[in-house]
Design a protein around this motif. Structure first.
Motif, mmCIF file in Angstrom:
data_model
loop_
_atom_site.group_PDB
_atom_site.id
_atom_site.type_symbol
_atom_site.label_atom_id
_atom_site.label_comp_id
_atom_site.label_asym_id
_atom_site.label_seq_id
_atom_site.Cartn_x
_atom_site.Cartn_y
_atom_site.Cartn_z
ATOM 1 N N ASP A 181 0.837 -1.205 0.000
ATOM 2 C CA ASP A 181 0.000 0.000 0.000
ATOM 3 C C ASP A 181 0.868 1.251 0.000
ATOM 4 O O ASP A 181 0.965 1.982 0.992
ATOM 5 N N VAL A 182 1.512 1.474 -1.149
ATOM 6 C CA VAL A 182 2.369 2.643 -1.360
ATOM 7 C C VAL A 182 2.086 3.193 -2.748
ATOM 8 O O VAL A 182 2.135 2.451 -3.730
ATOM 9 N N ASP A 183 1.742 4.457 -2.834
ATOM 10 C CA ASP A 183 1.632 5.103 -4.144
ATOM 11 C C ASP A 183 2.160 6.518 -4.036
ATOM 12 O O ASP A 183 1.904 7.227 -3.066
ATOM 13 N N GLY A 184 2.925 6.906 -5.033
ATOM 14 C CA GLY A 184 3.522 8.234 -5.053
ATOM 15 C C GLY A 184 2.923 9.093 -6.146
ATOM 16 O O GLY A 184 2.122 8.635 -6.965
ATOM 17 N N ILE A 185 3.323 10.350 -6.176
ATOM 18 C CA ILE A 185 2.875 11.257 -7.221
ATOM 19 C C ILE A 185 3.700 11.003 -8.489
ATOM 20 O O ILE A 185 4.626 10.186 -8.493
ATOM 21 N N CYS A 186 3.365 11.697 -9.576
ATOM 22 C CA CYS A 186 4.144 11.607 -10.807
ATOM 23 C C CYS A 186 5.545 12.167 -10.565
ATOM 24 O O CYS A 186 5.717 13.097 -9.790
ATOM 25 N N GLY A 187 6.525 11.610 -11.251
ATOM 26 C CA GLY A 187 7.863 12.173 -11.158
ATOM 27 C C GLY A 187 8.946 11.161 -10.886
ATOM 28 O O GLY A 187 10.052 11.532 -10.474
ATOM 29 N N GLY A 188 8.656 9.877 -11.053
ATOM 30 C CA GLY A 188 9.654 8.846 -10.835
ATOM 31 C C GLY A 188 9.578 8.197 -9.471
ATOM 32 O O GLY A 188 10.357 7.286 -9.163
ATOM 33 N N TYR A 189 8.642 8.632 -8.643
ATOM 34 C CA TYR A 189 8.569 8.143 -7.270
ATOM 35 C C TYR A 189 8.074 6.701 -7.179
ATOM 36 O O TYR A 189 8.540 5.937 -6.329
ATOM 37 N N ASN A 190 7.149 6.331 -8.038
ATOM 38 C CA ASN A 190 6.637 4.966 -7.979
ATOM 39 C C ASN A 190 7.673 3.957 -8.467
ATOM 40 O O ASN A 190 7.777 2.849 -7.920
ATOM 41 N N LEU A 191 8.465 4.343 -9.462
ATOM 42 C CA LEU A 191 9.559 3.462 -9.868
ATOM 43 C C LEU A 191 10.632 3.398 -8.789
ATOM 44 O O LEU A 191 11.227 2.341 -8.559
ATOM 45 N N GLN A 192 10.883 4.511 -8.114
ATOM 46 C CA GLN A 192 11.847 4.472 -7.022
ATOM 47 C C GLN A 192 11.395 3.484 -5.945
ATOM 48 O O GLN A 192 12.213 2.748 -5.390
ATOM 49 N N TRP A 193 10.090 3.467 -5.656
ATOM 50 C CA TRP A 193 9.582 2.497 -4.681
ATOM 51 C C TRP A 193 9.808 1.067 -5.193
ATOM 52 O O TRP A 193 10.128 0.166 -4.406
ATOM 53 N N ALA A 194 9.665 0.851 -6.487
ATOM 54 C CA ALA A 194 9.931 -0.473 -7.050
ATOM 55 C C ALA A 194 11.385 -0.871 -6.828
ATOM 56 O O ALA A 194 11.681 -1.994 -6.396
ATOM 57 N N TRP A 195 12.322 0.062 -7.107
ATOM 58 C CA TRP A 195 13.753 -0.243 -6.916
ATOM 59 C C TRP A 195 14.054 -0.482 -5.430
ATOM 60 O O TRP A 195 14.749 -1.441 -5.080
ATOM 61 N N THR A 196 13.531 0.402 -4.584
ATOM 62 C CA THR A 196 13.793 0.293 -3.137
ATOM 63 C C THR A 196 13.242 -1.010 -2.564
ATOM 64 O O THR A 196 13.949 -1.758 -1.890
ATOM 65 N N SER A 197 11.962 -1.258 -2.821
ATOM 66 C CA SER A 197 11.331 -2.446 -2.229
ATOM 67 C C SER A 197 11.901 -3.728 -2.816
ATOM 68 O O SER A 197 12.066 -4.729 -2.106
ATOM 69 N N GLY A 198 12.259 -3.724 -4.109
ATOM 70 C CA GLY A 198 12.873 -4.890 -4.714
ATOM 71 C C GLY A 198 14.231 -5.173 -4.099
ATOM 72 O O GLY A 198 14.578 -6.331 -3.812
ATOM 73 N N TYR A 199 14.996 -4.117 -3.916
ATOM 74 C CA TYR A 199 16.326 -4.260 -3.291
ATOM 75 C C TYR A 199 16.196 -4.837 -1.885
ATOM 76 O O TYR A 199 16.925 -5.775 -1.502
#
Length: 403
Positions: free
Chosen positions: A379-397
């Motif tokens: 349950d994480v969603d960010g605004i436009c601007g690369g934030y949702n992909l950053q969450w993908a990289w962070t959580s995947g790592y």
């Protein structure tokens, strides 16, 4: 140790790459016919893969997200991609591959998968998961309806929710969560357009792009706002400012609350009353239609006059004070009732998913040992601007490293 990754999107592939570094045997299970399909559409095909500025407000004041991103930040993401051959290009904090091609990000990740010799199962659906003697048994089938059971010591689920179902996030894994009695908040569309009332106005203004401020009022209380280029369509409003506030509209409508959208198309121009009064003195302006020329998009000006019940043919010298005051008020406050939100196939992400309180510091589910989650399914969603992909990289790592 055998590790299964369910989901071949950004978070899933990141999980796989870091799980491999632990010398595990890693298998990625993806129901699409190729990996990382959704990433090709991000950033209008340019893939804004992170942002130099990262704070809780970018995730709707979810401060717990920042605790995770401190462990794999936007700068770590840039360094990671540098190391696999992607040179960054930064514009206003938005970070892109210098090629400005989303395919560059995808190709770099695929080459890394190949280097680690990760097992890839495409066109494969997970229908059920059972835990037998501390081993996960996955009941799967492929597009040819051939069934197969797979066994793993540890699992990472990174399937996404329902945003962009044509690209793979179709919610097909949610019934498996139900079977496992894993609770999650209902997925709702976010980062999408907002459907509004007053069809006549939006028919008049369809296709217009103009700077303006958008504000969301839920039960008459201001909840969110944003400024930027708004896009007008037959059904309502779109564009990045609308996307940024759409999740609040989505949740409120789901809860059957009243939602009012207010637009100020002159917020960046100062005192609109003084401005319009001064424009009355332009000698070549004769009608109220003329008054908006060079000030605002002509279709939008006619729409505003329509709402103000002022004919564009009315002579400027004949407008009464009451009508003029009404026009000034509407210019600063175009008010509409929200009737709906963009469909899942038009949303970039979803709200909802598994609450962060239900996972530990390594994103392992607290009630099922060795079951991890990464990406949008949380349950994480960010605004436009690369934030949702950053969450993908962070959580995947984190999930990949935490095994």
């Amino acid at each position: 140790m055998k590790v299964g990754i369910i989901g071949g999107g950004a978070a899933g592939i990141m999980s796989a790459l870091f799980a491999c570094k632990g010398k595990n045997e890693v298998t990625v299970i993806e129901h699409n016919d190729k990996l990382l399909k959704k990433i090709l559409s991000t950033g209008n095909g340019k893939c804004n893969f992170t942002n130099t500025e990262l704070k809780a407000e970018d995730f709707h004041n979810n401060y717990q997200v920042i605790e995770f991103t401190d462990r794999f930040s936007q700068f770590d993401a840039v360094k990671f991609f540098n190391n696999i051959g992607v040179v960054e290009y930064i514009r206003d904090g938005y970070v892109y591959p210098n090629s400005e091609q989303a395919s560059s990000i995808r190709n770099a990740l695929l080459m890394e998968l190949n280097r680690y010799d990760v097992n890839i199962l495409l066109n494969t659906y997970v229908k059920d998961i059972k835990l037998l003697n501390n081993v996960f048994e996955l009941d799967t089938c492929n597009t040819d309806r051939k069934s197969c059971k797979l066994y793993f010591d540890k699992l990472i689920v990174a399937t996404g929710l329902k945003a962009s179902p044509k690209l793979g996030s179709d919610g097909s894994f949610l019934p498996v969560l139900d079977k496992l009695h894993i609770e999650y908040r209902v997925p709702l569309p976010a980062l999408c357009g907002i459907k509004l009332d007053n069809k006549k106005f939006f028919k008049m203004t369809s296709g217009v792009r103009a700077k303006g401020k958008i504000a969301v009022y839920i039960d008459d209380k201001k909840t969110a706002g944003n400024f930027g280029e708004l896009q007008f369509a037959d059904s309502g409003i779109s564009g990045i400012p609308a996307f940024q506030v759409s999740r609040y509209v989505s949740i409120a409508l789901y809860e059957n609350r009243s939602v009012n959208i207010r637009l100020d198309m002159f917020s960046h121009l100062g005192d609109i009353e003084n401005l319009l009064n001064s424009r009355k003195n332009i000698l070549s302006f004769v009608t109220m239609g003329d008054l908006g020329n060079g000030l605002i998009n002509s279709k939008l000006w006619l729409g505003i006059l329509e709402i103000a019940k002022i004919s564009p043919e009315l002579k400027i010298k004949k407008i009464d004070n009451k009508s003029f005051d009404r026009l000034v008020l509407i210019c600063k406050n175009l008010s509409f009732t929200a009737k709906g939100i963009g469909d899942f196939d038009k949303s970039q992400v979803c709200t909802g998913g598994i609450p962060l309180k239900d996972v530990d510091e390594n994103l392992m589910y607290k009630d099922i040992k060795n079951l991890y989650f990464a990406g949008e399914i949380l349950d994480v969603d960010g605004i436009c601007g690369g934030y949702n992909l950053q969450w993908a990289w962070t959580s995947g790592y984190i999930a990949g490293n935490g095994l």
